[in-house]
Design a protein around this motif. Structure first.
Motif, short mmCIF file in Angstrom:
data_model
loop_
_atom_site.label_atom_id
_atom_site.label_comp_id
_atom_site.label_asym_id
_atom_site.label_seq_id
_atom_site.Cartn_x
_atom_site.Cartn_y
_atom_site.Cartn_z
N PHE A 34 -10.33 -1.76 -2.46
CA PHE A 34 -9.56 -2.74 -1.69
C PHE A 34 -8.06 -2.49 -1.87
CE2 PHE A 34 -7.66 -7.07 -1.28
CZ PHE A 34 -7.84 -7.18 0.09
N GLU A 35 -7.68 -2.22 -3.10
CA GLU A 35 -6.26 -1.93 -3.37
C GLU A 35 -5.83 -0.67 -2.59
OE1 GLU A 35 -4.30 -3.84 -5.06
OE2 GLU A 35 -2.52 -2.56 -5.08
N ALA A 92 -7.06 0.30 0.20
CA ALA A 92 -6.92 -0.10 1.61
C ALA A 92 -5.57 -0.79 1.82
CB ALA A 92 -8.06 -1.03 2.01
N LEU A 93 -5.18 -1.61 0.85
CA LEU A 93 -3.88 -2.29 0.96
C LEU A 93 -2.74 -1.27 0.94
CD1 LEU A 93 -4.24 -5.41 -1.37
CD2 LEU A 93 -4.35 -5.34 1.10
N CYS A 94 -2.96 -0.19 0.20
CA CYS A 94 -1.94 0.87 0.12
C CYS A 94 -2.04 1.82 1.32
CB CYS A 94 -2.10 1.68 -1.16
SG CYS A 94 -1.80 0.74 -2.64
N ARG A 95 -2.97 1.53 2.23
CA ARG A 95 -3.17 2.37 3.43
C ARG A 95 -3.54 3.80 3.08
NH1 ARG A 95 -0.01 -2.45 3.76
NH2 ARG A 95 0.62 -2.90 5.90
N LEU A 96 -4.31 3.98 2.03
CA LEU A 96 -4.77 5.33 1.71
C LEU A 96 -6.00 5.65 2.55
CD1 LEU A 96 -4.69 5.52 -2.21
CD2 LEU A 96 -3.06 6.47 -0.61
N PRO A 97 -6.08 6.84 3.11
CA PRO A 97 -7.32 7.22 3.80
C PRO A 97 -8.49 7.18 2.83
CG PRO A 97 -5.56 8.81 4.22
CD PRO A 97 -5.07 7.88 3.16
N SER A 98 -9.67 6.89 3.35
CA SER A 98 -10.79 6.61 2.44
C SER A 98 -11.15 7.81 1.56
CB SER A 98 -12.01 6.14 3.23
OG SER A 98 -12.36 7.10 4.17
N ALA A 135 -5.18 0.16 -10.62
CA ALA A 135 -4.85 -0.36 -9.29
C ALA A 135 -3.37 -0.19 -8.99
CB ALA A 135 -5.25 -1.84 -9.19
N ALA A 136 -2.55 -0.42 -10.01
CA ALA A 136 -1.10 -0.28 -9.80
C ALA A 136 -0.70 1.18 -9.57
CB ALA A 136 -0.36 -0.85 -11.00
N CYS A 150 -1.22 3.92 -5.67
CA CYS A 150 -0.32 4.31 -4.58
C CYS A 150 0.75 5.30 -5.06
CB CYS A 150 0.32 3.07 -3.98
SG CYS A 150 1.22 2.12 -5.19
#
Lengths: 216, 443
Positions: free
Chosen positions: A94-95, A97-103, A142-143, A146
């Motif tokens: 989810f994190e 996805a929030l960072c807009r990383l491709p899956s 999580a931090a 990105c």
């Protein structure tokens, strides 16, 4: 890092930052951090350490002063905002996805960070069933997802045992070696001594001046 | 594109949270109980009988000409009609109030002339209860066919009268016989007639679907914002905000989520309503019907009937679904979806505000259940209780409005017991939410 970094590698510029909730929380704070720098924040409870981190991250606006940041921010919050209902992996996805990383990139990055943060063994465990130390390492992972240029750590070492503390210190040090600037809040001076070149001591409400000192 | 992916990620995250949190259990229980209450409010005949029983009707027809006589004869031959009493409007009201007839079919004065001249005219159906309303619907369609045939016959008669100066009633009957099988006339005029008779909508699909639609829409919004409250509780909103998903952006994501959830659930509901209709035809439903006849079901049914009618009354006066009258005209999935979207837009801000207040997802679910119940049970509670007391349920929304005005002017008082039954569950829910919240804040 791929971040938009200023020519002289400045990551954080704070000039005369103040904040008040009624009475002023702290006197104007100014500092500049370059890539690889570590700044410690000290102070008693309620002195405004977390508020200052919130101001750096953009979650909170200062009453006065200017805050400029260059680079993606990774923030290890005290209240981590992770879901205890989900597995560690789902939280990290989810994190991502929030960072807009491709899956695909997200999955490989999670794999790498899991190794680095020593969370691979419980990656699919529900977060609520993890210990405080395990949870904190997931919070750190999580931090770091990105690839932050600025790392903010709010009492990130508090729930950790000595082994985990060493792991986390190493991870932060390697991030800083990679060009990240870190602002670290901790009540344990040994953490700051290990990672920071200087520290700001935020006074309590009875004092006025902000003390700044260099660390060994 | 990345924004859409992010929104989808947030929605999936919500769904995971909702399924795994206690909010799911609370909402499922609240919606389940309401669904049972709705089902219990249906008359036992709905479960035990595949087709509506024949009804006695009072025919109010000021036009005493030969066309009206023909219509009278046709209605009497309909299998759905057990007896036709030709009477004045006052007599018809008295018969309806006394339970001697279940339906009043009122043909306005000069209707036949109006139809012949191509002007708008419609039959008004007033039914005693939903079951007879269902029969009234069938009857209205049959009557429409009869009237169309008669219109064609009347046109022929008029033509004959012009051509043959000595034409009389026999000429009419000849013409009528010749046009009985006028399919073209049916196809053209039947449609116009039914459209002009809004009362003639199937009461089950309108009332039940209206009610369930409202509940589902509340449920959808409740689910979304319960998940939101959970996020606020865990500090997740700060994390979202750090990644550029601020409060307003999140609100629109949630709103979009409400629309998707509600429209999807309402589409399911349309099919479920079809399944329910099908179930009502089965013998298995007979057992439920038998239970509904018992005294044990009486208390629940009595309470639920008042509650369900309260919801219907409240719903009829909301603008959310374009009012019951407008809603009655909506058929099919598209119309239902539009109504769902409107209801979502109306109720979502309420639940959004609640989610800002509620400290946890479970509190949010509880508080929003209370609000939904308040809407359902007290929104129109007074007025339908009054309607129940006088044992007449008018299916015409315009009449509902008139009746409400009448009640407000002191024409009747609601039954205090019925109102207590409606208000107490909502009040209890709200009180529980407040107490739990207070306890949580003390901790």
């Amino acid at each position: 890092m791929g971040d938009n970094i200023s020519s002289d590698n400045i990551r954080i510029e704070a000039v005369g930052i103040t904040k008040s909730y009624g009475p002023p929380l702290f006197a104007p704070v100014s500092f500049t951090l370059r890539g690889g720098d570590g700044l410690g924040l000290e102070g008693c409870n309620g002195s405004g350490k977390t508020t200052l981190l919130d101001i750096i991250s953009g979650l909170c606006r200062p009453d006065a002063g200017q805050m400029r940041t260059h680079g993606t921010i990774g923030y290890v919050m005290q209240q981590d905002g992770l879901s205890g209902l989900l597995s560690c992996r789902d939280n990290l996805l989810f994190e991502a996805a929030l960072c807009r990383l491709p899956s695909s990139e997200a999955r490989s990055r999670i794999r790498d960070l899991a190794e680095q943060c020593a969370i691979s063994s419980f990656l699919d465990k529900r977060l609520s069933r993890c210990s405080a130390g395990m949870r904190q390492r997931v919070n750190l992972a999580a931090a770091l997802l990105c690839r932050p240029g600025i790392l903010l750590l709010d009492e990130a070492f508090s729930p950790l045992d000595s082994g985990s503390r060493a792991i986390v210190r190493n991870i932060i040090a390697s991030c800083m070696d990679g060009g990240a600037a870190a602002v670290i809040v901790s009540h344990d001076r040994s953490d700051l001594d290990a990672l920071c070149s200087s520290a700001i001591s935020l006074p309590d409400s009875s004092q006025r001046d902000i003390a700044r000192r260099s660390l060994p | 594109m990345k924004g859409v992916r992010l929104a989808v990620a947030i929605m999936l995250d919500d769904l995971r949270h909702f399924v795994k949190s206690g909010a799911f259990a609370v909402l499922a229980a609240a919606l389940g109980l309401t669904g049972i209450a709705c089902a219990a409010s249906l008359p036992s005949s709905f479960f035990s009988s595949g087709s509506p029983p024949p009804v006695a009707i009072a025919l109010v027809n000021p036009d005493e000409g030969m066309y009206a006589q023909a219509l009278h004869g046709m209605l009497a031959e309909l299998p759905e009609v057990s007896a036709v009493t030709w009477c004045s409007p006052d007599e018809a009201e008295a018969l309806l109030a006394g339970g001697e007839v279940s339906v009043i079919a009122e043909i306005p004065d000069g209707m036949i002339d109006a139809l012949i001249q191509g002007r708008h005219s419609e039959i008004r159906i007033t039914a005693l209860d939903p079951m007879s309303g269902a029969s009234a619907y069938t009857m209205a369609v049959s009557a429409a066919k009869a009237m169309n045939t008669m219109q064609a016959a009347a046109n022929a008669y008029r033509g004959a009268a012009v051509r043959y100066a000595g034409a009389d009633a026999d000429a009419f009957w000849e013409a009528y016989a010749g046009y009985t099988a006028s399919l073209l006339g049916d196809a053209v005029f039947h449609r116009r007639f039914v459209e002009a008779a809004p009362d003639a909508a199937d009461p089950y699909s309108v009332q039940l679907v209206s009610l369930l639609l409202f509940i589902f829409c509340c449920g959808g919004a409740m689910y979304v914002f319960a998940a939101f409250a959970g996020q606020a509780e865990s500090g997740r909103l700060r994390r979202l905000s750090l990644r550029g998903v601020g409060p307003w952006r999140l609100f629109f994501v949630k709103l979009a989520q409400c629309f998707i959830v509600n429209i999807a659930s309402c589409l399911l509901l349309v099919y479920a309503a079809g399944a329910l209709d099908g179930f009502a035809q089965t013998s298995a439903a007979g057992a439920l019907g038998g239970f509904a006849q018992t005294g044990a079901a009486g208390a629940l049914g009595g309470f639920a009937q008042a509650g369900a009618a309260g919801a219907l009354g409240g719903f009829a006066h909301t603008g959310a679904a374009g009012a019951l009258g407008g809603f009655a005209q909506i058929s099919g999935a598209v119309g239902i979806s539009v109504a769902a979207a409107l209801i979502t837009a109306a109720v979502s801000p309420i639940f959004w505000l609640l989610s800002l207040i509620a400290p946890t997802a479970r509190h949010m679910a509880l508080a929003s259940s209370a609000v939904a119940l308040l809407c359902l049970f007290t929104g129109g509670g007074f007025y339908p209780a009054h309607l129940m007391n006088i044992q007449i349920l008018r299916l015409n929304p315009a009449y509902l409005d008139t009746g409400l005005a009448g009640w407000l002017l002191g024409a009747g008082f609601p039954d205090i017991g019925a109102f207590s039954c409606m208000a107490l569950p909502a009040a209890a829910c709200l009180a529980a939410a407040v107490l739990i919240r207070r306890r949580a804040s003390v901790c």
